[in-house]
Design an enzyme around this catalytic site. Structure first.
Site, PDB file in Angstrom:
ATOM      1  N   GLY A 239      18.736 -36.158   0.384  1.00  0.00           N
ATOM      2  CA  GLY A 239      17.912 -35.593  -0.676  1.00  0.00           C
ATOM      3  C   GLY A 239      16.543 -36.198  -0.889  1.00  0.00           C
ATOM      4  N   GLY A 277      18.439 -35.429   5.669  1.00  0.00           N
ATOM      5  CA  GLY A 277      18.158 -34.345   6.608  1.00  0.00           C
ATOM      6  C   GLY A 277      16.662 -34.088   6.644  1.00  0.00           C
ATOM      7  NE  ARG A 314      11.576 -25.726   2.825  1.00  0.00           N
ATOM      8  CZ  ARG A 314      10.577 -26.139   2.075  1.00  0.00           C
ATOM      9  NH1 ARG A 314       9.328 -25.966   2.489  1.00  0.00           N
ATOM     10  NH2 ARG A 314      10.793 -26.757   0.949  1.00  0.00           N
ATOM     11  CB  CYS A 346       8.255  -3.759   6.058  1.00  0.00           C
ATOM     12  SG  CYS A 346       7.753  -3.369   7.717  1.00  0.00           S
TER      13      CYS A 346
HETATM   14  C1  LIG Z   1      21.754 -30.593   2.358  1.00  0.00           C
HETATM   15  C2  LIG Z   1      22.593 -31.801   2.256  1.00  0.00           C
HETATM   16  C3  LIG Z   1      22.107 -33.040   2.679  1.00  0.00           C
HETATM   17  C4  LIG Z   1      20.700 -33.235   3.183  1.00  0.00           C
HETATM   18  O1  LIG Z   1      19.741 -33.063   2.195  1.00  0.00           O
HETATM   19  P1  LIG Z   1      18.204 -33.383   2.552  1.00  0.00           P
HETATM   20  O2  LIG Z   1      17.489 -33.017   1.331  1.00  0.00           O
HETATM   21  O3  LIG Z   1      17.849 -32.555   3.711  1.00  0.00           O
HETATM   22  O4  LIG Z   1      18.124 -34.842   2.845  1.00  0.00           O
HETATM   23  C5  LIG Z   1      22.950 -34.123   2.629  1.00  0.00           C
HETATM   24  N1  LIG Z   1      24.222 -34.014   2.177  1.00  0.00           N
HETATM   25  C6  LIG Z   1      24.732 -32.842   1.760  1.00  0.00           C
HETATM   26  C7  LIG Z   1      26.125 -32.788   1.282  1.00  0.00           C
HETATM   27  C8  LIG Z   1      23.937 -31.698   1.774  1.00  0.00           C
HETATM   28  O5  LIG Z   1      24.434 -30.540   1.348  1.00  0.00           O
END
Ligand SMILES: *Cc1c(COP(=O)(O)O)cnc(C)c1O
Length: 421
Positions: A239, A277, A314, A346
Protein backbone atom coordinates in the site's frame (compact mmCIF):
# COMPACT_ATOMS: atom_id res chain seq x y z
CA UNK A 1 13.95 7.78 -8.67
CA UNK A 2 13.60 5.89 -11.92
CA UNK A 3 15.67 5.27 -15.01
CA UNK A 4 13.60 7.19 -17.56
CA UNK A 5 15.63 10.29 -18.33
CA UNK A 6 16.20 12.64 -21.23
CA UNK A 7 19.55 12.35 -22.95
CA UNK A 8 20.42 14.85 -25.63
CA UNK A 9 16.79 15.85 -25.67
CA UNK A 10 15.38 12.35 -26.16
CA UNK A 11 13.62 10.29 -23.51
CA UNK A 12 15.39 7.04 -22.71
CA UNK A 13 14.59 3.91 -20.75
CA UNK A 14 17.99 3.20 -19.20
CA UNK A 15 20.30 3.32 -22.26
CA UNK A 16 17.63 2.74 -24.89
CA UNK A 17 15.90 5.59 -26.72
CA UNK A 18 12.12 5.36 -26.43
CA UNK A 19 11.83 6.37 -30.07
CA UNK A 20 13.95 3.38 -31.06
CA UNK A 21 11.53 1.00 -29.30
CA UNK A 22 8.57 2.76 -30.91
CA UNK A 23 10.21 2.27 -34.29
CA UNK A 24 10.70 -1.44 -33.64
CA UNK A 25 7.37 -2.42 -32.07
CA UNK A 26 4.95 0.35 -33.00
CA UNK A 27 2.78 2.28 -30.57
CA UNK A 28 1.26 2.15 -28.05
CA UNK A 29 3.37 -0.01 -25.71
CA UNK A 30 4.42 -0.38 -22.10
CA UNK A 31 8.11 -0.26 -21.28
CA UNK A 32 9.65 -1.33 -17.97
CA UNK A 33 13.11 -0.68 -16.55
CA UNK A 34 15.01 -3.56 -14.97
CA UNK A 35 17.22 -1.23 -12.93
CA UNK A 36 14.18 0.53 -11.46
CA UNK A 37 12.41 -2.72 -10.56
CA UNK A 38 15.57 -4.00 -8.88
CA UNK A 39 16.15 -0.76 -7.07
CA UNK A 40 12.64 -0.65 -5.66
CA UNK A 41 12.77 -4.22 -4.41
CA UNK A 42 16.12 -3.55 -2.74
CA UNK A 43 14.82 -0.36 -1.10
CA UNK A 44 12.34 -2.49 0.86
CA UNK A 45 14.93 -5.13 1.71
CA UNK A 46 17.30 -2.44 2.97
CA UNK A 47 14.51 -0.68 4.88
CA UNK A 48 13.75 -3.88 6.79
CA UNK A 49 17.33 -4.90 7.42
CA UNK A 50 17.84 -6.06 10.96
CA UNK A 51 14.48 -7.77 11.30
CA UNK A 52 13.47 -11.15 9.98
CA UNK A 53 11.55 -10.24 6.83
CA UNK A 54 10.13 -11.47 3.53
CA UNK A 55 9.18 -9.01 0.83
CA UNK A 56 6.30 -10.61 -1.07
CA UNK A 57 5.75 -8.69 -4.29
CA UNK A 58 2.00 -8.16 -4.83
CA UNK A 59 1.94 -9.35 -8.40
CA UNK A 60 -1.49 -8.02 -9.21
CA UNK A 61 0.30 -4.70 -9.83
CA UNK A 62 2.23 -6.15 -12.77
CA UNK A 63 2.30 -9.87 -13.37
CA UNK A 64 4.22 -10.11 -16.61
CA UNK A 65 6.20 -13.33 -16.37
CA UNK A 66 9.48 -11.55 -17.14
CA UNK A 67 8.91 -9.07 -14.31
CA UNK A 68 8.08 -11.92 -11.93
CA UNK A 69 11.11 -13.94 -13.00
CA UNK A 70 13.34 -10.92 -12.49
CA UNK A 71 11.99 -10.29 -8.98
CA UNK A 72 11.99 -13.96 -7.99
CA UNK A 73 15.63 -14.03 -9.09
CA UNK A 74 16.39 -11.29 -6.60
CA UNK A 75 14.84 -13.42 -3.87
CA UNK A 76 11.40 -11.83 -3.71
CA UNK A 77 8.43 -13.72 -2.37
CA UNK A 78 5.04 -13.23 -4.00
CA UNK A 79 1.61 -12.19 -2.81
CA UNK A 80 -1.01 -13.87 -5.01
CA UNK A 81 -4.77 -13.41 -5.11
CA UNK A 82 -5.91 -16.12 -7.53
CA UNK A 83 -5.03 -19.56 -8.80
CA UNK A 84 -3.70 -17.95 -11.96
CA UNK A 85 -1.35 -15.74 -9.98
CA UNK A 86 -0.26 -18.74 -7.94
CA UNK A 87 0.60 -20.56 -11.18
CA UNK A 88 2.56 -17.50 -12.36
CA UNK A 89 4.57 -17.39 -9.11
CA UNK A 90 5.52 -21.06 -9.44
CA UNK A 91 6.34 -20.63 -13.14
CA UNK A 92 8.57 -17.66 -12.27
CA UNK A 93 10.60 -19.88 -9.96
CA UNK A 94 9.34 -18.42 -6.70
CA UNK A 95 9.73 -21.07 -4.00
CA UNK A 96 6.31 -22.10 -2.58
CA UNK A 97 7.48 -21.22 0.93
CA UNK A 98 7.66 -17.60 -0.19
CA UNK A 99 4.16 -17.42 -1.68
CA UNK A 100 1.37 -15.92 0.41
CA UNK A 101 -2.18 -16.41 -0.81
CA UNK A 102 -4.47 -13.40 -0.23
CA UNK A 103 -7.92 -12.48 -1.50
CA UNK A 104 -11.50 -12.40 -0.21
CA UNK A 105 -12.92 -15.10 -2.45
CA UNK A 106 -10.52 -18.02 -2.68
CA UNK A 107 -12.30 -20.99 -4.17
CA UNK A 108 -11.85 -24.55 -2.98
CA UNK A 109 -10.08 -25.36 -6.23
CA UNK A 110 -7.60 -22.54 -5.59
CA UNK A 111 -7.04 -23.71 -2.03
CA UNK A 112 -6.38 -27.24 -3.21
CA UNK A 113 -3.98 -26.03 -5.86
CA UNK A 114 -1.89 -24.10 -3.33
CA UNK A 115 -2.02 -26.88 -0.73
CA UNK A 116 -0.77 -29.40 -3.26
CA UNK A 117 1.91 -27.11 -4.69
CA UNK A 118 2.97 -25.64 -1.34
CA UNK A 119 2.39 -22.22 0.13
CA UNK A 120 3.85 -20.06 2.87
CA UNK A 121 0.42 -19.23 4.25
CA UNK A 122 -3.15 -18.40 3.37
CA UNK A 123 -4.30 -14.98 4.50
CA UNK A 124 -7.83 -15.91 5.46
CA UNK A 125 -10.41 -13.17 5.14
CA UNK A 126 -13.62 -14.58 6.62
CA UNK A 127 -15.03 -17.35 8.77
CA UNK A 128 -16.73 -19.16 5.88
CA UNK A 129 -13.42 -19.16 4.03
CA UNK A 130 -11.64 -20.46 7.12
CA UNK A 131 -14.11 -23.32 7.45
CA UNK A 132 -13.82 -24.17 3.77
CA UNK A 133 -10.03 -24.21 3.98
CA UNK A 134 -10.19 -26.44 7.05
CA UNK A 135 -12.28 -28.89 5.07
CA UNK A 136 -10.15 -28.80 1.93
CA UNK A 137 -6.94 -29.31 3.93
CA UNK A 138 -8.46 -32.09 6.02
CA UNK A 139 -9.70 -33.87 2.90
CA UNK A 140 -6.18 -33.73 1.48
CA UNK A 141 -4.72 -34.88 4.79
CA UNK A 142 -2.52 -31.78 5.12
CA UNK A 143 -2.33 -28.74 7.36
CA UNK A 144 -2.84 -25.24 5.97
CA UNK A 145 -0.73 -22.50 7.58
CA UNK A 146 -2.93 -19.44 8.06
CA UNK A 147 -3.01 -15.89 9.19
CA UNK A 148 -6.33 -14.13 9.56
CA UNK A 149 -6.68 -10.77 7.90
CA UNK A 150 -7.99 -8.30 10.42
CA UNK A 151 -9.75 -5.12 9.45
CA UNK A 152 -8.43 -2.50 11.86
CA UNK A 153 -11.05 0.12 10.99
CA UNK A 154 -8.45 2.68 9.97
CA UNK A 155 -9.02 5.37 7.38
CA UNK A 156 -6.23 4.97 4.83
CA UNK A 157 -7.06 8.39 3.39
CA UNK A 158 -6.73 7.18 -0.15
CA UNK A 159 -9.16 6.82 -3.09
CA UNK A 160 -12.37 5.08 -1.94
CA UNK A 161 -11.98 2.32 -4.53
CA UNK A 162 -8.61 1.27 -3.11
CA UNK A 163 -9.23 1.76 0.63
CA UNK A 164 -9.63 -1.63 2.33
CA UNK A 165 -9.15 -1.07 6.06
CA UNK A 166 -12.42 0.55 7.14
CA UNK A 167 -15.18 -1.48 8.75
CA UNK A 168 -17.47 -0.92 5.77
CA UNK A 169 -14.98 -2.53 3.37
CA UNK A 170 -15.36 -6.18 2.37
CA UNK A 171 -11.86 -7.15 3.50
CA UNK A 172 -10.86 -9.16 6.55
CA UNK A 173 -12.65 -9.72 9.85
CA UNK A 174 -13.34 -6.87 12.27
CA UNK A 175 -10.39 -6.64 14.63
CA UNK A 176 -12.78 -6.52 17.58
CA UNK A 177 -13.83 -10.09 16.77
CA UNK A 178 -10.32 -11.43 16.29
CA UNK A 179 -10.07 -13.28 19.63
CA UNK A 180 -13.23 -15.20 18.90
CA UNK A 181 -12.27 -16.05 15.31
CA UNK A 182 -8.74 -17.13 16.26
CA UNK A 183 -10.25 -19.40 18.93
CA UNK A 184 -12.34 -21.09 16.25
CA UNK A 185 -9.32 -21.36 13.95
CA UNK A 186 -7.40 -23.15 16.68
CA UNK A 187 -10.22 -25.66 17.10
CA UNK A 188 -10.68 -26.44 13.40
CA UNK A 189 -8.83 -29.42 11.91
CA UNK A 190 -6.38 -28.93 9.07
CA UNK A 191 -5.40 -25.38 10.05
CA UNK A 192 -2.32 -24.04 11.77
CA UNK A 193 -2.42 -20.44 12.93
CA UNK A 194 0.93 -18.81 12.23
CA UNK A 195 0.22 -15.10 12.43
CA UNK A 196 -1.87 -12.04 11.67
CA UNK A 197 -2.43 -10.22 8.39
CA UNK A 198 -3.46 -6.65 7.68
CA UNK A 199 -3.66 -4.55 4.50
CA UNK A 200 -5.48 -1.25 4.69
CA UNK A 201 -5.36 0.02 1.13
CA UNK A 202 -3.28 1.19 -1.77
CA UNK A 203 -1.56 4.43 -2.73
CA UNK A 204 -1.20 5.61 0.86
CA UNK A 205 0.69 8.88 0.95
CA UNK A 206 1.03 9.24 4.72
CA UNK A 207 2.48 6.99 7.41
CA UNK A 208 -0.14 7.67 10.10
CA UNK A 209 -2.74 5.16 8.84
CA UNK A 210 -0.04 2.46 8.70
CA UNK A 211 1.02 3.37 12.20
CA UNK A 212 -2.51 3.14 13.58
CA UNK A 213 -3.03 -0.23 11.91
CA UNK A 214 0.33 -1.67 12.94
CA UNK A 215 -0.08 -0.57 16.57
CA UNK A 216 -3.42 -2.34 16.67
CA UNK A 217 -1.83 -5.45 15.17
CA UNK A 218 0.97 -5.30 17.75
CA UNK A 219 -1.59 -5.13 20.56
CA UNK A 220 -3.51 -7.99 19.01
CA UNK A 221 -0.31 -10.04 18.84
CA UNK A 222 0.12 -9.73 22.61
CA UNK A 223 -3.53 -10.51 23.23
CA UNK A 224 -3.56 -13.59 21.02
CA UNK A 225 -0.30 -14.85 22.47
CA UNK A 226 -1.82 -14.53 25.94
CA UNK A 227 -4.70 -16.66 24.60
CA UNK A 228 -2.19 -19.34 23.70
CA UNK A 229 -1.80 -18.74 19.94
CA UNK A 230 1.66 -19.03 18.46
CA UNK A 231 1.73 -15.71 16.60
CA UNK A 232 5.13 -15.77 14.94
CA UNK A 233 4.45 -13.96 11.68
CA UNK A 234 2.95 -10.59 10.87
CA UNK A 235 1.93 -9.85 7.32
CA UNK A 236 1.70 -6.07 7.18
CA UNK A 237 0.36 -5.82 3.64
CA UNK A 238 1.32 -3.38 0.92
CA UNK A 239 0.00 0.00 0.00
CA UNK A 240 2.86 2.47 0.20
CA UNK A 241 2.11 5.14 -2.39
CA UNK A 242 4.22 6.53 -5.21
CA UNK A 243 4.55 10.06 -6.58
CA UNK A 244 2.24 10.30 -9.60
CA UNK A 245 2.51 14.05 -10.05
CA UNK A 246 5.80 15.85 -10.11
CA UNK A 247 4.03 18.84 -8.62
CA UNK A 248 2.83 17.02 -5.47
CA UNK A 249 4.87 16.40 -2.37
CA UNK A 250 6.41 12.94 -2.43
CA UNK A 251 4.93 10.12 -0.29
CA UNK A 252 7.04 8.69 2.54
CA UNK A 253 10.09 6.69 1.48
CA UNK A 254 10.50 2.95 2.04
CA UNK A 255 13.21 3.75 4.63
CA UNK A 256 10.71 5.76 6.68
CA UNK A 257 8.12 3.03 6.24
CA UNK A 258 10.66 0.41 7.36
CA UNK A 259 11.56 2.47 10.41
CA UNK A 260 7.88 2.69 11.30
CA UNK A 261 7.50 -1.08 11.03
CA UNK A 262 10.47 -1.59 13.30
CA UNK A 263 9.06 0.91 15.80
CA UNK A 264 5.64 -0.75 15.85
CA UNK A 265 6.48 -4.46 15.80
CA UNK A 266 10.28 -4.69 16.11
CA UNK A 267 10.15 -5.83 19.74
CA UNK A 268 7.69 -8.67 19.17
CA UNK A 269 10.14 -11.30 17.93
CA UNK A 270 8.14 -12.00 14.78
CA UNK A 271 8.87 -12.60 11.12
CA UNK A 272 7.60 -9.63 9.17
CA UNK A 273 6.14 -9.89 5.69
CA UNK A 274 5.22 -6.96 3.51
CA UNK A 275 3.38 -7.03 0.18
CA UNK A 276 4.35 -3.99 -1.89
CA UNK A 277 3.09 -3.92 -5.46
CA UNK A 278 2.66 -0.40 -6.75
CA UNK A 279 5.88 0.93 -5.28
CA UNK A 280 7.96 -1.77 -6.93
CA UNK A 281 6.39 -1.62 -10.40
CA UNK A 282 4.66 1.76 -10.71
CA UNK A 283 7.51 4.09 -11.48
CA UNK A 284 9.36 1.33 -13.29
CA UNK A 285 7.07 1.66 -16.29
CA UNK A 286 5.91 4.06 -18.98
CA UNK A 287 3.04 3.88 -21.40
CA UNK A 288 4.28 5.25 -24.71
CA UNK A 289 1.72 6.45 -27.21
CA UNK A 290 1.52 8.55 -30.34
CA UNK A 291 -0.58 11.59 -31.10
CA UNK A 292 -2.97 10.65 -33.91
CA UNK A 293 -4.72 13.97 -34.31
CA UNK A 294 -4.79 17.38 -32.74
CA UNK A 295 -8.38 18.48 -32.92
CA UNK A 296 -9.44 22.02 -32.32
CA UNK A 297 -12.59 22.13 -30.24
CA UNK A 298 -14.67 24.94 -28.87
CA UNK A 299 -12.65 26.57 -26.15
CA UNK A 300 -10.23 23.68 -25.98
CA UNK A 301 -8.00 21.53 -28.12
CA UNK A 302 -7.96 17.75 -27.97
CA UNK A 303 -4.91 15.56 -28.24
CA UNK A 304 -6.20 12.28 -29.61
CA UNK A 305 -3.79 9.46 -28.79
CA UNK A 306 -3.47 5.92 -30.06
CA UNK A 307 -3.65 4.68 -26.45
CA UNK A 308 -7.03 4.51 -24.75
CA UNK A 309 -8.82 3.64 -21.55
CA UNK A 310 -8.65 -0.05 -22.41
CA UNK A 311 -4.83 0.18 -22.29
CA UNK A 312 -4.60 2.28 -19.10
CA UNK A 313 -7.83 2.47 -17.14
CA UNK A 314 -6.62 4.31 -14.05
CA UNK A 315 -7.70 7.80 -15.14
CA UNK A 316 -11.19 6.58 -16.14
CA UNK A 317 -11.62 4.32 -13.12
CA UNK A 318 -10.05 6.32 -10.30
CA UNK A 319 -9.74 9.78 -11.78
CA UNK A 320 -6.02 9.06 -11.51
CA UNK A 321 -3.40 11.58 -12.55
CA UNK A 322 -0.35 10.64 -14.62
CA UNK A 323 2.40 13.00 -15.69
CA UNK A 324 2.50 12.96 -19.49
CA UNK A 325 5.74 14.00 -21.16
CA UNK A 326 6.74 14.47 -24.78
CA UNK A 327 9.37 11.94 -25.84
CA UNK A 328 11.35 14.73 -27.49
CA UNK A 329 12.28 17.13 -24.73
CA UNK A 330 10.75 20.56 -24.91
CA UNK A 331 13.24 23.39 -25.00
CA UNK A 332 13.08 25.62 -21.95
CA UNK A 333 10.87 28.65 -22.37
CA UNK A 334 8.47 26.94 -24.79
CA UNK A 335 4.93 28.20 -24.27
CA UNK A 336 2.57 25.56 -22.91
CA UNK A 337 -1.08 25.31 -23.79
CA UNK A 338 -3.98 23.35 -22.30
CA UNK A 339 -5.16 20.19 -24.01
CA UNK A 340 -7.79 17.60 -23.23
CA UNK A 341 -5.89 14.35 -23.72
CA UNK A 342 -8.12 11.53 -24.91
CA UNK A 343 -8.11 8.09 -26.49
CA UNK A 344 -10.09 6.84 -29.50
CA UNK A 345 -12.57 4.63 -27.59
CA UNK A 346 -16.26 5.45 -27.98
CA UNK A 347 -16.82 6.64 -24.41
CA UNK A 348 -16.49 10.11 -22.98
CA UNK A 349 -14.78 8.43 -20.01
CA UNK A 350 -11.88 7.73 -22.36
CA UNK A 351 -10.17 10.88 -21.18
CA UNK A 352 -6.69 10.82 -19.67
CA UNK A 353 -6.46 14.47 -18.66
CA UNK A 354 -8.44 17.68 -18.97
CA UNK A 355 -6.94 21.09 -19.65
CA UNK A 356 -3.45 19.68 -19.19
CA UNK A 357 -0.72 22.19 -19.98
CA UNK A 358 1.56 20.69 -22.61
CA UNK A 359 4.04 22.04 -25.10
CA UNK A 360 2.60 22.30 -28.62
CA UNK A 361 2.28 18.82 -30.10
CA UNK A 362 1.53 17.57 -33.59
CA UNK A 363 0.25 14.35 -35.11
CA UNK A 364 2.97 11.71 -35.03
CA UNK A 365 4.63 13.01 -31.87
CA UNK A 366 5.27 10.48 -29.11
CA UNK A 367 4.27 11.08 -25.51
CA UNK A 368 4.97 8.99 -22.42
CA UNK A 369 2.68 8.44 -19.44
CA UNK A 370 4.83 8.22 -16.33
CA UNK A 371 4.22 5.86 -13.43
CA UNK A 372 2.35 3.38 -15.60
CA UNK A 373 4.17 0.19 -14.55
CA UNK A 374 1.61 -0.83 -11.91
CA UNK A 375 -2.11 -1.44 -12.49
CA UNK A 376 -1.57 -0.59 -16.16
CA UNK A 377 -1.04 -3.57 -18.45
CA UNK A 378 -2.65 -5.93 -15.94
CA UNK A 379 -5.94 -4.03 -16.06
CA UNK A 380 -5.98 -3.68 -19.84
CA UNK A 381 -8.73 -5.14 -22.00
CA UNK A 382 -9.47 -5.53 -25.68
CA UNK A 383 -12.51 -3.27 -25.59
CA UNK A 384 -13.30 -1.94 -29.09
CA UNK A 385 -11.27 -4.93 -30.36
CA UNK A 386 -8.11 -3.04 -29.66
CA UNK A 387 -5.23 -5.52 -29.26
CA UNK A 388 -3.56 -5.74 -25.85
CA UNK A 389 -0.50 -3.59 -26.29
CA UNK A 390 3.01 -5.01 -26.14
CA UNK A 391 5.15 -4.93 -23.04
CA UNK A 392 8.87 -4.26 -23.34
CA UNK A 393 11.60 -4.81 -20.77
CA UNK A 394 14.78 -2.78 -20.94
CA UNK A 395 18.08 -3.72 -19.35
CA UNK A 396 20.97 -1.33 -19.90
CA UNK A 397 21.23 -0.97 -23.70
CA UNK A 398 19.06 -3.98 -24.53
CA UNK A 399 15.34 -4.31 -24.87
CA UNK A 400 13.06 -7.29 -25.34
CA UNK A 401 9.40 -7.76 -26.15
CA UNK A 402 8.03 -9.56 -23.08
CA UNK A 403 4.49 -9.71 -24.42
CA UNK A 404 3.74 -9.34 -28.10
CA UNK A 405 0.84 -7.49 -29.60
CA UNK A 406 -1.67 -10.06 -30.89
CA UNK A 407 -2.68 -9.95 -34.53
CA UNK A 408 -6.29 -9.33 -35.45
CA UNK A 409 -6.56 -12.95 -36.58
CA UNK A 410 -5.31 -14.16 -33.22
CA UNK A 411 -7.92 -12.04 -31.50
CA UNK A 412 -10.76 -13.11 -33.75
CA UNK A 413 -9.82 -16.79 -33.66
CA UNK A 414 -10.09 -16.90 -29.89
CA UNK A 415 -13.85 -16.80 -30.41
CA UNK A 416 -15.52 -20.04 -31.39
CA UNK A 417 -18.51 -20.26 -33.71
CA UNK A 418 -21.18 -22.74 -32.62
CA UNK A 419 -21.88 -25.51 -35.12
CA UNK A 420 -25.25 -24.05 -36.13
CA UNK A 421 -23.74 -20.85 -37.53
C1 LIG B 1 -3.33 -4.89 -3.74
C2 LIG B 1 -2.75 -5.55 -2.56
C3 LIG B 1 -1.41 -5.34 -2.21
C4 LIG B 1 -0.52 -4.38 -2.96
O1 LIG B 1 -0.89 -3.05 -2.81
P1 LIG B 1 0.05 -1.91 -3.43
O2 LIG B 1 -0.68 -0.67 -3.15
O3 LIG B 1 0.19 -2.20 -4.86
O4 LIG B 1 1.35 -1.98 -2.70
C5 LIG B 1 -0.90 -6.03 -1.15
N1 LIG B 1 -1.65 -6.90 -0.43
C6 LIG B 1 -2.94 -7.13 -0.72
C7 LIG B 1 -3.71 -8.09 0.10
C8 LIG B 1 -3.54 -6.46 -1.79
O5 LIG B 1 -4.82 -6.68 -2.07
Amino acid sequence: MDHFLYRNGHLHAEDVAIAEIAEAVGTPFYVYSTATLERHYRLFKDALEGIDNTVCYAMKANSNQAVLTLLAGLGAGMDVVSGGEYARAIAAGCPPEKIVFSGVGKTRAEMEMALRGGVRQFNVESEPEMRALSQVASDLGVTAPITIRVNPDVDARTHEKIATGKSENKFGIPIARAVEVYAEAARLPGLEVVGIDVHIGSQLVELEPFEQAYRKVADLTRTLRAEGHDIRRLDLGGGLGIPYARSNSAPPLPTEYGALIKACVGDLDVEVEIEPGRLIAGNAGLLVTQVIYVKEGEGRDFLILDAAMNDLIRPAMYGAYHDIDPVVETSPGTDQRPYDIVGPVCESGDTFARARDMPPLAAGDLVAFRSAGAYGAVMASEYNTRPLIPEILVKDDQFAVIRARPTFDEMINRDILPKWL
